[in-house]
Motif scaffolding. Structure first.
Motif, short mmCIF file in Angstrom:
data_model
loop_
_atom_site.label_atom_id
_atom_site.label_comp_id
_atom_site.label_asym_id
_atom_site.label_seq_id
_atom_site.Cartn_x
_atom_site.Cartn_y
_atom_site.Cartn_z
N THR A 137 -16.68 -22.60 -20.60
CA THR A 137 -15.38 -22.35 -19.97
C THR A 137 -15.57 -22.20 -18.48
O THR A 137 -16.34 -21.34 -18.03
CB THR A 137 -14.73 -21.06 -20.53
N GLU A 138 -14.88 -23.03 -17.71
CA GLU A 138 -14.98 -23.01 -16.26
C GLU A 138 -13.70 -22.39 -15.68
O GLU A 138 -12.59 -22.69 -16.14
CB GLU A 138 -15.14 -24.43 -15.71
N PHE A 139 -13.87 -21.56 -14.68
CA PHE A 139 -12.73 -21.00 -13.95
C PHE A 139 -12.63 -21.75 -12.62
O PHE A 139 -13.50 -21.64 -11.77
CB PHE A 139 -12.94 -19.51 -13.71
N LEU A 140 -11.55 -22.54 -12.47
CA LEU A 140 -11.49 -23.46 -11.34
C LEU A 140 -10.60 -23.00 -10.19
O LEU A 140 -10.85 -23.38 -9.04
CB LEU A 140 -11.03 -24.85 -11.81
N GLY A 141 -9.56 -22.23 -10.45
CA GLY A 141 -8.70 -21.87 -9.34
C GLY A 141 -7.57 -20.93 -9.72
O GLY A 141 -7.37 -20.60 -10.90
N ILE A 142 -6.82 -20.52 -8.69
CA ILE A 142 -5.68 -19.61 -8.86
C ILE A 142 -4.49 -20.16 -8.09
O ILE A 142 -4.65 -20.70 -6.99
CB ILE A 142 -5.99 -18.20 -8.31
N ASP A 143 -3.31 -20.03 -8.68
CA ASP A 143 -2.09 -20.36 -7.95
C ASP A 143 -1.05 -19.27 -8.18
O ASP A 143 -1.19 -18.43 -9.07
CB ASP A 143 -1.54 -21.73 -8.36
N THR A 193 -1.68 -26.44 -10.78
CA THR A 193 -2.97 -27.03 -10.41
C THR A 193 -2.80 -28.20 -9.45
O THR A 193 -3.74 -28.57 -8.75
CB THR A 193 -3.72 -27.53 -11.66
N ASN A 194 -1.60 -28.78 -9.40
CA ASN A 194 -1.47 -29.99 -8.58
C ASN A 194 -1.42 -29.71 -7.09
O ASN A 194 -1.40 -30.65 -6.28
CB ASN A 194 -0.24 -30.82 -9.02
N ILE A 195 -1.42 -28.43 -6.68
CA ILE A 195 -1.53 -28.14 -5.26
C ILE A 195 -2.93 -28.45 -4.74
O ILE A 195 -3.15 -28.50 -3.53
CB ILE A 195 -1.18 -26.67 -4.95
N TYR A 196 -3.87 -28.66 -5.65
CA TYR A 196 -5.25 -28.92 -5.26
C TYR A 196 -5.64 -30.39 -5.37
O TYR A 196 -6.81 -30.73 -5.20
CB TYR A 196 -6.20 -28.08 -6.11
N LEU A 197 -4.68 -31.26 -5.67
CA LEU A 197 -5.06 -32.66 -5.82
C LEU A 197 -5.58 -33.19 -4.49
O LEU A 197 -5.03 -32.90 -3.43
CB LEU A 197 -3.89 -33.50 -6.34
N GLY A 198 -6.69 -33.89 -4.56
CA GLY A 198 -7.28 -34.46 -3.35
C GLY A 198 -8.22 -33.53 -2.62
O GLY A 198 -9.12 -33.98 -1.91
N VAL A 199 -8.03 -32.22 -2.75
CA VAL A 199 -8.88 -31.27 -2.03
C VAL A 199 -9.74 -30.42 -2.97
O VAL A 199 -10.78 -29.89 -2.56
CB VAL A 199 -8.05 -30.35 -1.11
N GLY A 200 -9.31 -30.26 -4.21
CA GLY A 200 -10.10 -29.52 -5.19
C GLY A 200 -9.74 -28.06 -5.27
O GLY A 200 -9.37 -27.43 -4.28
N SER A 201 -9.83 -27.50 -6.47
CA SER A 201 -9.54 -26.09 -6.71
C SER A 201 -10.57 -25.20 -6.02
O SER A 201 -11.73 -25.59 -5.87
CB SER A 201 -9.52 -25.81 -8.21
N TYR A 211 -12.50 -22.62 -6.68
CA TYR A 211 -13.78 -22.22 -7.24
C TYR A 211 -14.57 -23.40 -7.82
O TYR A 211 -15.69 -23.21 -8.28
CB TYR A 211 -13.56 -21.15 -8.31
N SER A 212 -14.00 -24.59 -7.80
CA SER A 212 -14.65 -25.74 -8.43
C SER A 212 -15.96 -26.12 -7.75
O SER A 212 -16.92 -26.54 -8.40
CB SER A 212 -13.71 -26.94 -8.47
N GLY A 257 -20.78 -28.37 -6.72
CA GLY A 257 -21.34 -28.65 -5.40
C GLY A 257 -20.39 -29.42 -4.50
O GLY A 257 -20.70 -29.67 -3.34
N PHE A 258 -19.23 -29.78 -5.04
CA PHE A 258 -18.19 -30.45 -4.26
C PHE A 258 -16.85 -30.08 -4.88
O PHE A 258 -16.78 -29.77 -6.07
CB PHE A 258 -18.39 -31.97 -4.24
N PRO A 259 -15.76 -30.09 -4.09
CA PRO A 259 -14.46 -29.67 -4.63
C PRO A 259 -13.93 -30.65 -5.67
O PRO A 259 -14.04 -31.87 -5.51
CB PRO A 259 -13.55 -29.67 -3.38
N VAL A 260 -13.35 -30.11 -6.73
CA VAL A 260 -12.81 -30.91 -7.83
C VAL A 260 -11.41 -30.40 -8.18
O VAL A 260 -11.23 -29.20 -8.41
CB VAL A 260 -13.73 -30.83 -9.07
N SER A 261 -10.43 -31.29 -8.22
CA SER A 261 -9.09 -30.92 -8.68
C SER A 261 -9.10 -30.86 -10.20
O SER A 261 -10.01 -31.37 -10.87
CB SER A 261 -8.07 -31.94 -8.21
N MET A 262 -8.07 -30.24 -10.78
CA MET A 262 -7.99 -30.20 -12.24
C MET A 262 -7.83 -31.60 -12.81
O MET A 262 -8.40 -31.92 -13.86
CB MET A 262 -6.84 -29.31 -12.69
N GLY A 263 -7.06 -32.44 -12.13
CA GLY A 263 -6.90 -33.82 -12.58
C GLY A 263 -8.23 -34.56 -12.62
O GLY A 263 -8.53 -35.31 -13.56
#
Length: 376
Positions: free
Chosen positions: A226-232, A333-341, A343-344, A349-355
């Motif tokens: 289980t990965e914790f990727l971000g907060i909105d 989660t879509n506020i992170y598209l292109g830039v990544g969540s 905590y990802s 080692g690089f930003p990842v969006s949920m998509g």
């Protein structure tokens, strides 16, 4: 319910090198489509006529656009056959469930779904007994106290029920006594915000005071992790305008708050709280596996309120009350598209969006011939 083995038969016939990610053109579709392109996968978006402009303008994201008279037409056998011929793995969002109906998705949608199709219904808290409140209880996650009748109201509560005109939206309101409840019900019915009929669907629960944090997770069956990727956090009309007013001005304005979600903002949390965040995600995944096998697959969100109560003084862990749950990719989660969540990057080692995280799992499953582990 469509047997999982039937879906396995479909996916076994797919070209592993020609997988297409499909999604309804609404809610969080841009996140899904952009993430798929980042991972080199083909994309297909199904739009409702009159709502396709965003996707025709952003053509880089869409290898194919199917425009239907209404979203529910995706259930037509010839449309489903078209999706299967294109090796589509379908990523469900809330719009898909609302416009097509969870029961039809369970019984009629013969396209492999990334995620657990049986769990989609638990978000319809008023329709099913084993809803997300029930599952949170099994997971040992605190939820707001529920009142079975307006006459029991003895403190500030929030009343949850659908909006009268747009069932996908909310007709929520706050009150503190049975008398105030009845007064507000009459007012909101007159204003067309709620309906008399929908009162039978209401849930009355304690209004928990504290900041809101929507925790966005991803469970990977391929890694069993289980990965914790971000907060909105949500932006709601016209509530956000009201809370920016001083209390005196709020009273003078005499404006009825509405809770229609129009956007989201990112947030972070103190590092001392991450222990609790991880524990909550793990507990929810464990309970989902026990009660809705094979359990959660991919994205899910625990929408919480942080209280001032310490669960553990030594570790400074606070108590977080779960007031809502999403068991698929969330709108926040879509506020992170292109830039990544936020905590990802700590995982990859690089930003990842949920998509993109969804696409990474699907691509890996296809390459390792493990698609059956991630679809239902």
């Amino acid at each position: 319910m469509i047997a999982r083995e039937e879906i396995f038969e479909v996916v076994r016939g797919y070209d592993r090198k020609g997988i297409t990610i499909g999604v309804i053109g609404s809610h969080s579709a841009l996140d899904v489509l952009d993430g798929a392109k980042d991972e080199g996968l083909r994309t297909l978006v199904v739009c409702q006529r009159g709502r396709e402009l965003v996707y025709t303008r952003l053509r880089r994201l869409c290898d194919e656009i199917i425009v239907l008279d209404k979203f529910a037409d995706i259930m037509r056998p010839e449309i489903q056959e078209k999706l299967r011929k294109r090796n589509v793995i379908w990523v469900p969002n809330r719009s898909f469930v609302v416009y097509c109906g969870w029961k039809r998705i369970e019984d009629e949608f013969r396209v492999p779904i990334f995620g657990n199709r049986e769990m989609l219904k638990i978000e319809n808290r008023e329709e099913v007994e084993k809803n997300y409140y029930w599952l949170c209880e099994k997971a040992g996650l605190p939820t707001p106290k529920e009142y079975s009748s307006p006459e029991e109201i003895d403190r500030t509560v929030i009343v949850k029920l659908p909006h009268a005109k747009r069932k996908v939206e909310r007709g929520f309101f706050i009150c503190s006594s049975p008398e105030e409840y009845r007064k507000k019900v009459r007012l909101l019915i007159e204003q067309g915000i709620i309906s008399e009929e929908d009162l039978k669907l209401q849930r009355i629960e304690e209004f928990v005071v504290g900041p809101v944090f929507n925790f966005n997770y991803f469970y990977s069956p391929l890694k069993d992790e289980t990965e914790f990727l971000g907060i909105d956090r949500r932006i709601e009309t016209n509530l956000d305008g009201i809370v920016r007013m001083p209390a005196q001005d709020q009273l003078q304005a005499n404006v009825t708050p509405t809770y229609i979600i129009v956007g989201h903002t990112p947030a972070t949390i103190r590092e001392s709280q991450l222990n609790m965040v991880f524990k909550m995600g793990d507990a929810f995944v464990k309970a989902s596996k026990e009660h809705f096998p094979p359990g959660i697959i991919g994205p899910f969100c625990l929408q919480t309120i942080a209280t001032s109560e310490f669960v553990n003084l030594e570790t400074a862990e606070l108590r977080y009350v779960v007031y809502d749950v999403a068991v698929r990719i969330g709108g926040g989660t879509n506020i992170y598209l292109g830039v990544g969540s936020q905590y990802s990057k700590l995982y990859f080692g690089f930003p990842v969006s949920m998509g993109r995280r969804v696409a990474m799992e699907i691509r890996r499953a296809a390459e390792e011939d493990r698609l059956e582990e991630i679809v239902t």
